[in-house]
Design a protein around this motif. Structure first.
Motif, mmCIF file in Angstrom:
data_model
loop_
_atom_site.group_PDB
_atom_site.id
_atom_site.type_symbol
_atom_site.label_atom_id
_atom_site.label_comp_id
_atom_site.label_asym_id
_atom_site.label_seq_id
_atom_site.Cartn_x
_atom_site.Cartn_y
_atom_site.Cartn_z
ATOM 1 N N ALA A 299 0.825 -1.212 0.000
ATOM 2 C CA ALA A 299 0.000 0.000 0.000
ATOM 3 C C ALA A 299 0.859 1.263 0.000
ATOM 4 O O ALA A 299 0.633 2.190 0.776
ATOM 5 C CB ALA A 299 -0.934 0.006 1.215
ATOM 6 N N ILE A 300 1.844 1.281 -0.893
ATOM 7 C CA ILE A 300 2.731 2.443 -0.988
ATOM 8 C C ILE A 300 2.009 3.554 -1.738
ATOM 9 O O ILE A 300 1.519 3.340 -2.849
ATOM 10 C CB ILE A 300 4.037 2.085 -1.715
ATOM 11 N N PRO A 301 1.923 4.747 -1.156
ATOM 12 C CA PRO A 301 1.229 5.847 -1.835
ATOM 13 C C PRO A 301 1.953 6.266 -3.106
ATOM 14 O O PRO A 301 3.180 6.315 -3.148
ATOM 15 C CB PRO A 301 1.234 6.970 -0.793
ATOM 16 N N LYS A 302 1.174 6.557 -4.145
ATOM 17 C CA LYS A 302 1.772 6.984 -5.410
ATOM 18 C C LYS A 302 2.346 8.382 -5.264
ATOM 19 O O LYS A 302 1.807 9.224 -4.558
ATOM 20 C CB LYS A 302 0.719 6.944 -6.511
ATOM 21 N N SER A 303 3.451 8.612 -5.959
ATOM 22 C CA SER A 303 4.088 9.925 -5.876
ATOM 23 C C SER A 303 5.001 10.118 -7.082
ATOM 24 O O SER A 303 5.601 9.158 -7.584
ATOM 25 C CB SER A 303 4.899 10.056 -4.585
ATOM 26 N N SER A 304 5.095 11.362 -7.529
ATOM 27 C CA SER A 304 6.044 11.679 -8.603
ATOM 28 C C SER A 304 7.468 11.775 -8.064
ATOM 29 O O SER A 304 8.438 11.746 -8.824
ATOM 30 C CB SER A 304 5.657 13.007 -9.263
ATOM 31 N N LEU A 305 7.596 11.872 -6.747
ATOM 32 C CA LEU A 305 8.903 11.910 -6.098
ATOM 33 C C LEU A 305 9.353 10.497 -5.751
ATOM 34 O O LEU A 305 8.540 9.573 -5.661
ATOM 35 C CB LEU A 305 8.834 12.746 -4.814
ATOM 36 N N THR A 306 10.633 10.325 -5.533
ATOM 37 C CA THR A 306 11.143 9.039 -5.056
ATOM 38 C C THR A 306 10.489 8.717 -3.717
ATOM 39 O O THR A 306 10.472 9.543 -2.803
ATOM 40 C CB THR A 306 12.671 9.091 -4.882
ATOM 41 N N ASN A 307 9.935 7.514 -3.618
ATOM 42 C CA ASN A 307 9.191 7.174 -2.401
ATOM 43 C C ASN A 307 9.357 5.689 -2.093
ATOM 44 O O ASN A 307 8.390 4.948 -1.940
ATOM 45 C CB ASN A 307 7.711 7.525 -2.577
ATOM 46 N N ASP A 308 10.610 5.247 -1.993
ATOM 47 C CA ASP A 308 10.923 3.830 -1.820
ATOM 48 C C ASP A 308 11.133 3.436 -0.356
ATOM 49 O O ASP A 308 11.286 2.247 -0.071
ATOM 50 C CB ASP A 308 12.194 3.471 -2.603
ATOM 51 N N HIS A 309 11.151 4.424 0.536
ATOM 52 C CA HIS A 309 11.505 4.140 1.925
ATOM 53 C C HIS A 309 10.605 4.894 2.905
ATOM 54 O O HIS A 309 9.948 5.875 2.542
ATOM 55 C CB HIS A 309 12.955 4.558 2.219
ATOM 56 N N LEU A 310 10.624 4.415 4.126
ATOM 57 C CA LEU A 310 10.192 5.223 5.256
ATOM 58 C C LEU A 310 11.455 5.794 5.888
ATOM 59 O O LEU A 310 12.457 5.092 6.037
ATOM 60 C CB LEU A 310 9.418 4.384 6.278
ATOM 61 N N CYS A 311 11.402 7.058 6.254
ATOM 62 C CA CYS A 311 12.568 7.748 6.790
ATOM 63 C C CYS A 311 12.385 8.000 8.279
ATOM 64 O O CYS A 311 11.366 8.574 8.692
ATOM 65 C CB CYS A 311 12.775 9.079 6.076
#
Length: 416
Positions: A299-311
């Protein structure tokens, strides 16, 4: 501060798993082989269960002290418990990941002056690991009733190091007044019941909050917290409460964006940079967490930015945030000013200033030694703070130039 200088300290970049430039996503590398542990205050904790074993062999029972090692259990067992949750949540179920988080907080755990709030501990893997790593006092704020019995059993087996409260940190201080039904709660009741008193803003951090931002309302929660911070409401009424939270990579990228990054440099990030020292502690792939969702998967939210991790990000409110001009009474005005300025980041700042008070824009920019044609998206957070203070001291801005917008916003934040 000179123009062109980055705001705040550079984030700590983890060299052994992600090769990344500051504020950007990286590529995964094979994990390095574990190195021999260095002696520390945590090293001896692997042996600290000897006294408990000795007593149990004699048929005696006693509450476990902070020197007794807690069994963190198995991944399969924790995963089964986590997946029983019916709402969208992410859980830490792997003891190795929990230990990594605890290692990042080693200095925090050694600080006996600050209370540790853990948001939604679920199966309690991180809870036990924090206690094993030396946490003096952990307050487990759990919103889901199904996790309470196991957490309360752990609380009862200990000698005061853990307190379990049926409470959702993200639902503290909702709109309205009157009686409150858990997990919603007023922060004043929570802190008073725990015996945590207010301290001056310039005092040491009284509470550190650890957890994972809820994906469903992550950005809304960041806005709610920033309003509370600038007006010293909710948890910030009790002092410089520090947040050590997992947030999505896309929100972290926006939070630390620099002036000139017109797509990502938004009002919310500018306000967080102005209010807090922001430090990146760790990046972890989404797949490392157990996720409960209606349709399964990560359930990873879609994004135009890099979004491969939780920080994992530390946000520490600045001691010098408030001044004679920027106070809890004027904080909402500052927030609204920056929201309006950064709504159009390629607009000229002088035009925005003149829209509030005709003919004053050039004078203020000259006073601040800023170019007359500077865009709103090119000002650093510290410059916005100085601009706000100059406006507050200006005779032309003597009236409440944003009164209607501020009043409307204050009535909808939910803080009393």
């Amino acid at each position: 501060m000179r123009r062109g200088q980055l705001w705040g300290p550079s984030p700590v970049v983890r060299a052994y798993s992600i090769d990344a430039a500051p504020f950007a996503g990286g590529t995964l590398k094979p994990q390095a082989q574990p190195q021999p542990e260095k002696p520390s205050h945590c090293h001896s904790l692997t042996q600290r269960n000897l006294s408990a074993v000795a007593l149990s062999s004699k048929g005696q029972c006693r509450p476990l002290s902070r020197y007794d090692f807690l069994d963190v259990g198995e991944v399969e067992e924790h995963t089964k418990k986590a997946l029983a949750c019916r709402t969208l949540r992410r859980f830490i179920v792997d003891p190795a990941l929990a230990q990594l988080v605890a290692d990042k907080l080693e200095g925090d755990l050694a600080d006996s002056r600050a209370v540790l709030f853990e948001c939604n501990p679920g199966p309690g893997v991180l809870t036990r690991t924090l206690l094993n790593s030396g946490a003096q006092r952990v307050i487990a704020l759990e919103s889901d009733k199904q996790f309470l019995p196991d957490l309360q059993a752990l609380e009862n087996s200990l000698d005061g190091q853990l307190e379990v409260v049926h409470c959702d940190f993200f639902k503290l201080d909702p709109i309205g007044q009157g009686s409150m039904k858990p997990p919603a709660m007023y922060s004043e009741k929570l802190f008073n019941d725990l015996g945590i008193s207010q301290v001056p803003w310039t005092a040491d951090v009284p509470v550190k909050v650890v957890g994972i931002f809820a994906q469903k309302n992550e950005r809304s929660m960041l806005w709610k917290l920033i309003y509370a911070l600038y007006e010293r409401l909710s948890v910030f009424r009790f002092g410089r409460v520090e947040l050590i939270m997992f947030i999505s990579e896309k929100e972290y990228t926006k939070m630390v964006a620099s002036p000139g990054e017109m797509k990502n440099y938004l009002a919310l990030g500018c306000l967080w940079q102005m209010a807090c020292d922001i430090q990146l502690l760790h990046k972890e792939p989404w797949s490392s967490f157990v996720t409960t969702s209606k349709h399964g998967g990560l359930a990873i939210p879609k994004s135009s930015l890099t979004n491969d991790h939780l920080c994992l990000v530390r946000m520490t409110p600045r001691r010098d945030l408030f001044t004679d001009t920027l106070t809890t009474s004027t904080g909402a005005t500052l927030v609204m000013m920056i929201k309006q300025c950064l709504a159009k980041r390629k607009a000229k700042l002088v035009d925005r200033l003149n829209s509030w008070s005709p003919g004053t824009g050039q004078k203020l920019l000259l006073q601040m030694e800023l170019p007359e044609d500077i865009f709103t998206g090119h000002l650093y957070p510290e410059e916005y703070k100085k601009l706000f203070e100059a406006m507050e001291h200006s005779e032309e801005f003597a009236q409440s130039w944003l009164y209607e917008e501020i009043l409307e916003n204050t009535q909808n934040t939910g803080f009393q």
